[in-house]
Motif scaffolding. Structure first.
Motif, PDB file in Angstrom:
ATOM      1  N   LEU A 123     -68.584  -1.227 -66.652  1.00  0.00           N
ATOM      2  CA  LEU A 123     -68.930  -2.245 -67.788  1.00  0.00           C
ATOM      3  C   LEU A 123     -69.223  -3.715 -67.512  1.00  0.00           C
ATOM      4  CD1 LEU A 123     -65.380  -1.238 -69.758  1.00  0.00           C
ATOM      5  CD2 LEU A 123     -67.723  -0.337 -70.355  1.00  0.00           C
ATOM      6  N   ASP A 124     -69.722  -3.687 -66.375  1.00  0.00           N
ATOM      7  CA  ASP A 124     -70.182  -5.200 -66.119  1.00  0.00           C
ATOM      8  C   ASP A 124     -69.276  -6.434 -66.258  1.00  0.00           C
ATOM      9  OD1 ASP A 124     -71.975  -6.950 -64.821  1.00  0.00           O
ATOM     10  OD2 ASP A 124     -73.080  -7.257 -66.567  1.00  0.00           O
ATOM     11  N   ILE A 125     -67.743  -6.266 -66.182  1.00  0.00           N
ATOM     12  CA  ILE A 125     -67.136  -7.013 -66.420  1.00  0.00           C
ATOM     13  C   ILE A 125     -66.422  -7.573 -65.071  1.00  0.00           C
ATOM     14  CG2 ILE A 125     -64.557  -7.484 -67.170  1.00  0.00           C
ATOM     15  CD1 ILE A 125     -65.121  -5.170 -69.055  1.00  0.00           C
ATOM     16  N   ALA A 126     -66.277  -9.133 -64.875  1.00  0.00           N
ATOM     17  CA  ALA A 126     -65.771  -9.611 -63.837  1.00  0.00           C
ATOM     18  C   ALA A 126     -64.527  -9.623 -63.695  1.00  0.00           C
ATOM     19  CB  ALA A 126     -66.501 -10.896 -63.463  1.00  0.00           C
ATOM     20  N   LEU A 127     -63.592  -9.154 -62.789  1.00  0.00           N
ATOM     21  CA  LEU A 127     -62.193  -9.120 -62.832  1.00  0.00           C
ATOM     22  C   LEU A 127     -61.358  -9.800 -61.747  1.00  0.00           C
ATOM     23  CD1 LEU A 127     -59.601  -7.683 -63.770  1.00  0.00           C
ATOM     24  CD2 LEU A 127     -59.957  -5.879 -62.012  1.00  0.00           C
ATOM     25  N   LEU A 128     -60.669 -10.898 -62.022  1.00  0.00           N
ATOM     26  CA  LEU A 128     -59.917 -11.858 -61.160  1.00  0.00           C
ATOM     27  C   LEU A 128     -58.412 -11.013 -61.089  1.00  0.00           C
ATOM     28  CD1 LEU A 128     -59.735 -14.128 -59.173  1.00  0.00           C
ATOM     29  CD2 LEU A 128     -59.060 -15.418 -61.394  1.00  0.00           C
ATOM     30  N   GLY A 129     -58.035 -10.832 -60.122  1.00  0.00           N
ATOM     31  CA  GLY A 129     -56.434 -10.240 -60.090  1.00  0.00           C
ATOM     32  C   GLY A 129     -56.728  -8.780 -59.779  1.00  0.00           C
ATOM     33  N   PRO A 130     -55.782  -7.809 -60.241  1.00  0.00           N
ATOM     34  CA  PRO A 130     -54.489  -8.188 -61.229  1.00  0.00           C
ATOM     35  C   PRO A 130     -53.481  -8.907 -60.357  1.00  0.00           C
ATOM     36  CG  PRO A 130     -54.765  -5.851 -60.688  1.00  0.00           C
ATOM     37  CD  PRO A 130     -56.062  -6.346 -60.184  1.00  0.00           C
ATOM     38  N   ASN A 131     -52.299  -9.100 -60.971  1.00  0.00           N
ATOM     39  CA  ASN A 131     -51.454  -9.509 -60.461  1.00  0.00           C
ATOM     40  C   ASN A 131     -51.740 -10.962 -59.935  1.00  0.00           C
ATOM     41  OD1 ASN A 131     -48.656  -9.693 -59.429  1.00  0.00           O
ATOM     42  ND2 ASN A 131     -49.298  -9.039 -57.371  1.00  0.00           N
ATOM     43  N   CYS A 132     -52.191 -11.673 -60.947  1.00  0.00           N
ATOM     44  CA  CYS A 132     -52.697 -13.201 -60.479  1.00  0.00           C
ATOM     45  C   CYS A 132     -52.339 -14.046 -61.655  1.00  0.00           C
ATOM     46  CB  CYS A 132     -54.123 -13.300 -59.977  1.00  0.00           C
ATOM     47  SG  CYS A 132     -55.293 -13.571 -61.431  1.00  0.00           S
ATOM     48  N   LEU A 133     -52.170 -15.389 -61.377  1.00  0.00           N
ATOM     49  CA  LEU A 133     -51.926 -16.310 -62.340  1.00  0.00           C
ATOM     50  C   LEU A 133     -52.855 -17.178 -63.057  1.00  0.00           C
ATOM     51  CD1 LEU A 133     -48.632 -18.186 -60.786  1.00  0.00           C
ATOM     52  CD2 LEU A 133     -48.847 -16.480 -62.515  1.00  0.00           C
ATOM     53  N   GLY A 134     -54.235 -16.761 -62.384  1.00  0.00           N
ATOM     54  CA  GLY A 134     -55.295 -17.356 -63.107  1.00  0.00           C
ATOM     55  C   GLY A 134     -56.165 -18.365 -62.382  1.00  0.00           C
ATOM     56  N   LEU A 135     -56.741 -19.318 -62.789  1.00  0.00           N
ATOM     57  CA  LEU A 135     -57.629 -20.265 -62.331  1.00  0.00           C
ATOM     58  C   LEU A 135     -57.682 -21.610 -63.195  1.00  0.00           C
ATOM     59  CD1 LEU A 135     -60.716 -20.651 -63.638  1.00  0.00           C
ATOM     60  CD2 LEU A 135     -60.577 -18.187 -63.300  1.00  0.00           C
ATOM     61  N   ILE A 136     -58.042 -22.669 -62.524  1.00  0.00           N
ATOM     62  CA  ILE A 136     -58.396 -24.102 -63.100  1.00  0.00           C
ATOM     63  C   ILE A 136     -59.622 -24.548 -62.530  1.00  0.00           C
ATOM     64  CG2 ILE A 136     -57.441 -26.467 -63.665  1.00  0.00           C
ATOM     65  CD1 ILE A 136     -54.416 -25.397 -63.026  1.00  0.00           C
ATOM     66  N   ASP A 137     -60.414 -25.027 -63.284  1.00  0.00           N
ATOM     67  CA  ASP A 137     -61.688 -25.692 -63.014  1.00  0.00           C
ATOM     68  C   ASP A 137     -61.191 -27.344 -63.410  1.00  0.00           C
ATOM     69  OD1 ASP A 137     -64.052 -27.021 -62.982  1.00  0.00           O
ATOM     70  OD2 ASP A 137     -65.165 -25.427 -63.171  1.00  0.00           O
ATOM     71  N   TYR A 138     -60.942 -28.212 -62.590  1.00  0.00           N
ATOM     72  CA  TYR A 138     -60.420 -29.452 -63.118  1.00  0.00           C
ATOM     73  C   TYR A 138     -61.795 -30.373 -63.609  1.00  0.00           C
ATOM     74  CZ  TYR A 138     -56.130 -28.226 -60.568  1.00  0.00           C
ATOM     75  OH  TYR A 138     -54.922 -27.966 -60.324  1.00  0.00           O
ATOM     76  N   HIS A 139     -62.878 -30.123 -63.136  1.00  0.00           N
ATOM     77  CA  HIS A 139     -63.941 -30.571 -63.703  1.00  0.00           C
ATOM     78  C   HIS A 139     -64.226 -30.239 -64.892  1.00  0.00           C
ATOM     79  CE1 HIS A 139     -65.124 -32.756 -60.069  1.00  0.00           C
ATOM     80  NE2 HIS A 139     -64.554 -31.612 -59.337  1.00  0.00           N
ATOM     81  N   SER A 140     -64.125 -29.029 -65.579  1.00  0.00           N
ATOM     82  CA  SER A 140     -64.466 -28.650 -67.091  1.00  0.00           C
ATOM     83  C   SER A 140     -63.236 -28.563 -68.013  1.00  0.00           C
ATOM     84  CB  SER A 140     -65.261 -27.169 -66.857  1.00  0.00           C
ATOM     85  OG  SER A 140     -64.233 -26.293 -66.551  1.00  0.00           O
ATOM     86  N   GLY A 141     -62.073 -28.706 -67.219  1.00  0.00           N
ATOM     87  CA  GLY A 141     -61.084 -28.698 -68.050  1.00  0.00           C
ATOM     88  C   GLY A 141     -60.207 -26.992 -68.443  1.00  0.00           C
ATOM     89  N   LEU A 142     -61.215 -26.247 -67.664  1.00  0.00           N
ATOM     90  CA  LEU A 142     -60.780 -24.762 -68.125  1.00  0.00           C
ATOM     91  C   LEU A 142     -59.557 -24.524 -67.196  1.00  0.00           C
ATOM     92  CD1 LEU A 142     -61.178 -21.992 -69.015  1.00  0.00           C
ATOM     93  CD2 LEU A 142     -62.723 -21.500 -67.239  1.00  0.00           C
ATOM     94  N   ALA A 143     -58.554 -24.423 -67.968  1.00  0.00           N
ATOM     95  CA  ALA A 143     -57.128 -24.302 -67.208  1.00  0.00           C
ATOM     96  C   ALA A 143     -56.543 -23.035 -67.442  1.00  0.00           C
ATOM     97  CB  ALA A 143     -56.037 -25.451 -67.562  1.00  0.00           C
ATOM     98  N   ALA A 144     -57.130 -21.897 -67.375  1.00  0.00           N
ATOM     99  CA  ALA A 144     -56.704 -20.648 -67.648  1.00  0.00           C
ATOM    100  C   ALA A 144     -55.682 -20.149 -66.546  1.00  0.00           C
ATOM    101  CB  ALA A 144     -58.010 -19.630 -67.627  1.00  0.00           C
ATOM    102  N   PHE A 145     -54.394 -20.855 -66.483  1.00  0.00           N
ATOM    103  CA  PHE A 145     -53.330 -20.573 -65.670  1.00  0.00           C
ATOM    104  C   PHE A 145     -52.194 -20.645 -66.311  1.00  0.00           C
ATOM    105  CE2 PHE A 145     -50.945 -22.179 -62.162  1.00  0.00           C
ATOM    106  CZ  PHE A 145     -51.183 -21.461 -60.996  1.00  0.00           C
ATOM    107  N   ALA A 146     -51.388 -19.523 -65.792  1.00  0.00           N
ATOM    108  CA  ALA A 146     -49.833 -19.123 -66.485  1.00  0.00           C
ATOM    109  C   ALA A 146     -49.039 -19.675 -65.766  1.00  0.00           C
ATOM    110  CB  ALA A 146     -50.160 -17.785 -66.820  1.00  0.00           C
ATOM    111  N   ASP A 147     -48.782 -20.882 -65.385  1.00  0.00           N
ATOM    112  CA  ASP A 147     -47.741 -21.362 -64.621  1.00  0.00           C
ATOM    113  C   ASP A 147     -47.632 -22.723 -64.944  1.00  0.00           C
ATOM    114  OD1 ASP A 147     -45.306 -21.228 -63.143  1.00  0.00           O
ATOM    115  OD2 ASP A 147     -46.182 -20.666 -61.276  1.00  0.00           O
ATOM    116  N   ARG A 148     -46.526 -23.386 -64.266  1.00  0.00           N
ATOM    117  CA  ARG A 148     -46.059 -24.841 -64.951  1.00  0.00           C
ATOM    118  C   ARG A 148     -46.952 -25.556 -64.149  1.00  0.00           C
ATOM    119  NH1 ARG A 148     -41.156 -25.744 -66.834  1.00  0.00           N
ATOM    120  NH2 ARG A 148     -40.338 -23.966 -65.783  1.00  0.00           N
ATOM    121  N   VAL A 149     -47.941 -26.446 -64.570  1.00  0.00           N
ATOM    122  CA  VAL A 149     -48.850 -27.478 -64.215  1.00  0.00           C
ATOM    123  C   VAL A 149     -48.894 -28.495 -65.131  1.00  0.00           C
ATOM    124  CG1 VAL A 149     -49.894 -25.966 -62.133  1.00  0.00           C
ATOM    125  CG2 VAL A 149     -50.846 -26.064 -64.416  1.00  0.00           C
TER     126      VAL A 149
END
Length: 470
Positions: A123-149
């Motif tokens: 399906l041409d889908i980029a997959l991060l994980g599974p079993n991961c908490l996600g990512l943060i790009d501090y420069h863009s503000g994209l904080a797709a991260f599911a833990d306490r930060v």
């Protein structure tokens, strides 16, 4: 087909699939996306809820208005396949899968994960994980991260990639305390599609990134990792890594955690050394060494000068250096003569150099001592050990002037200089932030500074050797 990790970083529309107010992960994910400055669209998806977090919920991805770039999936493994199909229909470019119970859970879980990966590729889908908490790009503000930060976090130059998601929140907090600016934070989980090496491969090309810091339980693609490390060395962007699995018990724990095979630890040491990857033992070392690389750079050799306002600290520094591969060359006679002319009569020009407490009232003395040693031609790097008073409201002008004088003295010379207090934890966050604002990092104690400089010197020698070999 190998989707690029940069797809996730470019996301401007995020859907949170399986979001729930009762979920720890959902609560922090929603909060992080709102508080780190992400200005894209965030959509909530839950087939059994009409509203969550005071906002409308959509029953599925197809019901979300407009495009979705990134789906953050928090469903069970049994529902994950259906969500992937929804993503394909919606033309979602990327998935972050918090879902566990796949590759880390035996043969059946591994088979399910492999089938999931094949479908994402189709399906041409980029997959991060599974079993991961996600990512943060501090420069863009994209904080797709599911833990306490929590913000604030000033964007910086160190990208952190970890096979342990929980460790990332601790590194984030340590970076805040130590005034270290991060560029990215990435939890890789089971590495079904994106391995630590493939993520590092893209991040080392990012203009904001100067250092890659990694927590590894295993290296899944040794050949790929080697090529990435060689490219990092070519670009002059150090890789610092904590590699777990030195003991048999740690190796078993890593296998149970992410399914990572750790390999022969002696071979890991040899390969890392050959590639110029700086291996450290603790998360504290990881943070400090990455910070020093990002601010001070690295020396060409192991010859070190130590400058301190304390005779006791000079003795401790000499003992600490003796336990490493660093050396403490004597001060050349002509430099000793010039130092004698500026030091108090009771000061002795030797390495380590005790400037005496006179520098408290004479900020020019530190500048003169540092300058003389930096220009002596026999030192590759320097440690300046000063105990900085805690910041206070209505700070006296003489304290502020002292801080400026220290920063000016350390920033001027052409060799790398590490500033450090004597005891770990003694320099408060406002002081660290002040020096960080001047492009300087305060090491967490004298012992940490010596250990960190040893790592920097090893990298410098390796880089010089690689250049000569080329």
């Amino acid at each position: 087909m190998t989707p690029r990790f940069g797809r996730l970083l470019r996301a401007r529309s995020v859907a949170l699939v399986g979001v729930s107010e009762q979920s720890f992960w959902s609560r922090h994910l929603v909060r992080n996306l709102a508080s780190f400055g992400f200005d894209g669209d965030v959509h909530l998806v839950n087939p059994t809820r009409s509203r969550q977090f005071g906002r409308p919920c959509h029953p599925d991805l197809d019901a979300v208005p407009g495009p979705v770039d990134l789906a953050f999936v928090m469903t069970s493994s049994a529902r994950l396949d259906d969500v992937v199909e929804q993503c394909g229909k919606k033309k979602v470019a990327s998935i972050v899968a918090l879902t566990s119970g796949l590759g880390e859970k035996g043969a059946e879980g591994a088979a399910h994960q492999a089938a999931l990966l094949r479908r994402c590729e189709e399906l041409d889908i980029a997959l991060l994980g599974p079993n991961c908490l996600g990512l943060i790009d501090y420069h863009s503000g994209l904080a797709a991260f599911a833990d306490r930060v929590s913000p604030p976090m000033e964007p910086g130059a160190v990208a952190v990639i970890s096979q342990s998601g929980a460790l990332l929140q601790l590194i984030h907090r340590a970076a805040q305390r130590r005034s270290l600016g991060l560029s990215h934070l990435v939890s890789v989980g089971n590495e079904a599609m994106f391995t630590s090496a493939s993520i590092a491969e893209e991040l080392i090309e990012h203009p904001a990134v100067r250092v890659i810091a990694m927590y590894l339980e295993g290296v899944r693609e040794p050949g790929h990792f080697r090529r990435v490390a060689e490219r990092a060395r070519e670009l002059g962007k150090p890789i610092v890594a904590v590699k777990a699995g030195r003991s048999e018990i740690a190796a078993r724990a890593a296998l149970a955690h992410t399914g990572a095979l750790t390999g022969d630890d002696r071979l890991v040491d040899a390969v890392f050394g050959d590639l110029g990857v700086t291996r450290v033992s603790t998360p504290e070392d990881l943070v400090e060494t990455a910070a020093a690389f990002a601010t001070a750079g690295w020396p060409r050799g192991r010859r070190v000068a130590v400058v301190s306002a304390s005779g006791g600290a000079c003795g401790m520094a000499a003992d600490l250096v003796q336990e490493t591969s660093l050396t403490l060359p004597e001060i050349p006679p002509e430099v000793r003569d010039r130092l004698t002319s500026v030091l108090p009569s009771f000061g002795t020009p030797q390495n380590p150099l005790d400037t005496t407490g006179a520098i408290v009232d004479d900020p020019d003395l530190l500048r003169a001592c540092v300058s003389e040693l930096a220009q002596a031609g026999v030192y590759d790097a320097m440690i300046v050990n000063l105990d900085l008073p805690p910041a206070s409201e209505g700070e006296l002008d003489d304290i502020a002037e002292r801080m400026r004088g220290i920063a000016d003295a350390i920033a001027a010379p052409s060799i790398p200089i590490l500033l450090a207090g004597t005891l770990a934890g003694d320099v408060d966050t406002p002081r660290q932030a002040y020096f960080h604002g001047r492009g300087l990092h305060v090491c967490d104690g004298l012992a940490q500074a010596v250990r960190t400089l040893g790592h920097l010197a090893e990298y410098g020698e390796n880089a010089a050797h690689a250049t000569r070999a080329a």
